[in-house]
Design a protein around this motif. Sequence first.
Motif, PDB file in Angstrom:
ATOM      1  N   ARG A  14       0.793  -1.227   0.000  1.00 41.77           N
ATOM      2  CA  ARG A  14       0.000   0.000   0.000  1.00 41.77           C
ATOM      3  C   ARG A  14       0.830   1.284   0.000  1.00 41.77           C
ATOM      4  O   ARG A  14       0.337   2.328  -0.428  1.00 41.77           O
ATOM      5  N   VAL A  15       2.049   1.240   0.495  1.00 38.15           N
ATOM      6  CA  VAL A  15       2.909   2.431   0.463  1.00 38.15           C
ATOM      7  C   VAL A  15       4.243   2.056  -0.161  1.00 38.15           C
ATOM      8  O   VAL A  15       4.702   0.921  -0.027  1.00 38.15           O
ATOM      9  N   PRO A  16       4.868   2.998  -0.877  1.00 38.09           N
ATOM     10  CA  PRO A  16       6.121   2.685  -1.566  1.00 38.09           C
ATOM     11  C   PRO A  16       7.243   2.257  -0.629  1.00 38.09           C
ATOM     12  O   PRO A  16       8.056   1.389  -0.972  1.00 38.09           O
ATOM     13  N   SER A  17       7.309   2.882   0.552  1.00 36.82           N
ATOM     14  CA  SER A  17       8.381   2.580   1.501  1.00 36.82           C
ATOM     15  C   SER A  17       8.038   3.205   2.848  1.00 36.82           C
ATOM     16  O   SER A  17       7.143   4.050   2.949  1.00 36.82           O
ATOM     17  N   ARG A  18       8.767   2.776   3.858  1.00 31.27           N
ATOM     18  CA  ARG A  18       8.605   3.382   5.182  1.00 31.27           C
ATOM     19  C   ARG A  18       8.926   4.874   5.121  1.00 31.27           C
ATOM     20  O   ARG A  18       8.205   5.709   5.688  1.00 31.27           O
ATOM     21  N   GLU A  19      10.000   5.209   4.414  1.00 29.09           N
ATOM     22  CA  GLU A  19      10.414   6.606   4.305  1.00 29.09           C
ATOM     23  C   GLU A  19       9.361   7.457   3.625  1.00 29.09           C
ATOM     24  O   GLU A  19       9.118   8.611   4.025  1.00 29.09           O
TER      25      GLU A  19
END
Length: 213
Positions: free
Chosen positions: A64-69
């Motif tokens: 769902r999101v590209p990365s934690r960052e």
Amino acid sequence: MTSTDRAVERLLTMTDGQPRADAQRNIRKLVDAARLAVAEVGVGVTAREIAERAGVGIGTFYRRVPSREALLTAVLTDTLDELITVARAALGARDPWVGFTAFAESYAQLRATSCGIRDVFGDAPLDPDTDAQVAQLRELIEQMVHRAKRAGVLRTDVMWRDIAFLLAATTTGTDTMGLRLSAEQWRLNLRVILDGLRAPTTWSDVPVSRRAR
């Protein structure tokens, strides 16, 4: 549009196509969880901890999101945007001192309640977008200080750079000399600092009725 909405929109622009409704709900859960985790833990919070707070699996997190960052940046840039808006409003206030103190309170409260913001202001590496926002905030603080000095309400021996350190000093460690920090300690710290920053009142400015007889 709420803070969560703005962060979700930022993340959606990084995905291919428009996610299904259930996918968008998971993104929203992750944003809400990340906002709380960043405030409580800081930018070092792990993807797994955010996923657990959101009630989703780590696989769902990375779908769902590209990365934690990217997720942390979406949350923090939105928070910094809100603070920049407060700074601009302070510059537009009719009374320079009222504007400056309103900004100082918002800034100090944010530092006191968000470990993530303290990390960003402490030069924790995250994203060029947050670096640009911090630079913009520095410029706005400089303008506020110059305006307050011209109005004669801020002491002249304080430079605008000093303000960043003085406001940072409102947030202390969690304990000292065996004493535990109260949640509202930053308010007293800020009040004392602002009292010290205000330009001294000259004798001619004091109403006759208040002068010592």
